[in-house]
Design a protein around this motif. Sequence first.
Motif, short mmCIF file in Angstrom:
data_model
loop_
_atom_site.label_atom_id
_atom_site.label_comp_id
_atom_site.label_asym_id
_atom_site.label_seq_id
_atom_site.Cartn_x
_atom_site.Cartn_y
_atom_site.Cartn_z
N ILE A 215 -7.30 -13.32 -44.78
CA ILE A 215 -8.15 -12.66 -43.93
C ILE A 215 -8.24 -11.36 -42.81
O ILE A 215 -8.88 -10.50 -43.89
CB ILE A 215 -9.01 -13.63 -42.96
N LEU A 216 -6.84 -11.51 -42.02
CA LEU A 216 -6.33 -10.60 -41.97
C LEU A 216 -5.72 -9.44 -42.88
O LEU A 216 -6.03 -8.21 -42.35
CB LEU A 216 -5.22 -10.60 -40.90
N ALA A 217 -5.20 -9.51 -43.71
CA ALA A 217 -5.42 -8.75 -45.02
C ALA A 217 -6.60 -7.92 -44.90
O ALA A 217 -6.49 -6.53 -45.56
CB ALA A 217 -3.95 -9.14 -45.83
N ARG A 218 -7.09 -8.67 -45.89
CA ARG A 218 -8.64 -7.90 -46.66
C ARG A 218 -9.06 -6.74 -44.80
O ARG A 218 -10.28 -6.05 -45.30
CB ARG A 218 -9.99 -9.31 -46.35
N ARG A 219 -9.51 -7.67 -43.92
CA ARG A 219 -9.71 -6.77 -42.20
C ARG A 219 -9.09 -5.59 -42.45
O ARG A 219 -9.92 -5.11 -42.01
CB ARG A 219 -9.48 -7.67 -41.42
N LEU A 220 -7.93 -5.49 -42.92
CA LEU A 220 -7.31 -3.85 -42.36
C LEU A 220 -7.35 -3.10 -43.94
O LEU A 220 -6.32 -2.07 -44.02
CB LEU A 220 -5.49 -4.60 -42.83
N ASP A 221 -7.49 -4.26 -45.14
CA ASP A 221 -7.51 -3.90 -46.70
C ASP A 221 -5.48 -3.46 -46.54
O ASP A 221 -5.90 -2.01 -47.57
CB ASP A 221 -8.70 -2.19 -46.54
N LEU A 222 -5.70 -4.36 -46.76
CA LEU A 222 -3.83 -4.09 -46.77
C LEU A 222 -3.83 -5.01 -48.30
O LEU A 222 -4.12 -6.53 -47.85
CB LEU A 222 -3.32 -4.36 -45.69
N ALA A 223 -2.55 -5.52 -49.24
CA ALA A 223 -2.34 -6.57 -49.64
C ALA A 223 -1.68 -7.80 -48.67
O ALA A 223 -1.52 -7.31 -47.82
CB ALA A 223 -1.13 -6.68 -50.95
N CYS A 224 -1.72 -8.94 -48.91
CA CYS A 224 -1.42 -9.99 -48.12
C CYS A 224 0.16 -9.76 -47.80
O CYS A 224 0.56 -10.85 -48.96
CB CYS A 224 -1.83 -10.70 -47.96
N GLY A 225 1.20 -9.34 -46.95
CA GLY A 225 2.71 -9.86 -47.44
C GLY A 225 3.36 -11.26 -46.87
O GLY A 225 4.50 -10.97 -47.20
N SER A 226 2.38 -11.65 -45.96
CA SER A 226 2.46 -12.93 -45.37
C SER A 226 4.82 -12.97 -44.81
O SER A 226 4.06 -12.09 -43.79
CB SER A 226 3.54 -13.74 -46.29
N ASN A 227 5.17 -13.37 -45.02
CA ASN A 227 6.36 -12.69 -43.73
C ASN A 227 7.53 -11.73 -45.31
O ASN A 227 8.14 -12.04 -45.60
CB ASN A 227 6.92 -13.80 -43.81
#
Length: 443
Positions: A215-227
Amino acid sequence: MIQVSPFDSGLYQTLLSDTEAGLWLNDQAQLSAMLKVEGELAMAQAEAGLIPADAAAAIAAAAASLIPDPASLAAGTASAGVPVPALVKALKDVLPAEQARWVHFGATSQDIVDTALILNCRELIALHESRIRALIGALADLAEAHRNTLIAGRTRTQQAVPMSFGFKVAQWLSPLLRQLERLEELKPRLLKTQLGGAVGTLAAMGDKADLSGQILARRLDLACGSNWHTQRDALVELSGWLGLSTGALGKMAQDWLLMSQTEVGEIRFSNGGGSSTMPQKCNPVNAEIILAMARQNAGLVGQMHQAMLHEHERSGSSWAQEWLVLPQQLMATAVALRHGLEALQFIEINAPCMLRNLGAFNGVIYAEAATFELARSMPRDQAAQLLKDACQQAIAGDEHLFKIVARLSGVQLDVAQMQQRLLGDGATGVWLDTLLQQAHALR
């Protein structure tokens, strides 16, 4: 504030810095991006069911309105080795205790700093990309206007064979097209969130960790990078891209410097800087600064590779190395591109001088073309030896190469016909047409 780098200098800001790039590299830009990440993290965690929705809304509102003084966070940054703890405290201080307890829940400082860095890098590479596109357009126009302008082609600093000036310009343009391709390939690997918690496992967020991250990635319009706390390859790849970009510009600038030498005189920059004691001078300042930025970035690429050497699950020293190096590269690239665009507004092409330089040394620059022309009527080795002898006579005397060739071989060669043949028909013309089509498609 202490000013050490010319990038931060009021004195050098117009010459060696860039206002637009600075908007995304200064303290306030970094703090604003960190606060945005904190606010969006809270909203993402609320949507995932990890923290209360009212607390998340309050945190996001406070993060959006808080404008901390960087100096007020300096002591905390020095103590923790990172600004986030002091920034989180400042954010908590403007919230009721029941809502403040959910700020920065389960995250670690590097999650916030790295994700904020990516947000600002996104803006900076957009700036770089727009300037590269503009530079490509300007170079394409120049190449098209001068595809039939003759100039001496030079290898190892010496005149080699005649060629089209438009073809030379296209050599400056071509790597910039590839830089746009490389950037598109890089973006999916670079533009991603960082969310790993203390050692990368996000253990504190439990079974809501993955969903919160998505959800954080979607809200920031970034890919989900995890760690990727210790996996810095995407940032090092960005460093390499920045080095390649300024390297391509530096090659062009070095050509500009050589071509604008007084004794060569093939180009001139009407906005060049003057001298305090030599009023006749028009120094090619834009080209000089581009070349300086290229050299600076080339050295910094190696330092960014050093930043890959993290120990265990997170490193303070390698991380700090990035803070010292990458902003300089991002700024240097913006500066070089700005100077390139400015220079092309003031470049003056001296085609008669280009043609005059071709005539130096009694036409020996046509030796290769003449060799292949003679090889139509005699063995190639014989033609090569004849031209070698003719060149020695032309250099030593005052007779044109083609007159000597006619005397030695009986073959009459025409300078105008030879020039037309050397302008770049055939494969060279096709390549140039294709390149210009690619450049014009970007407009």
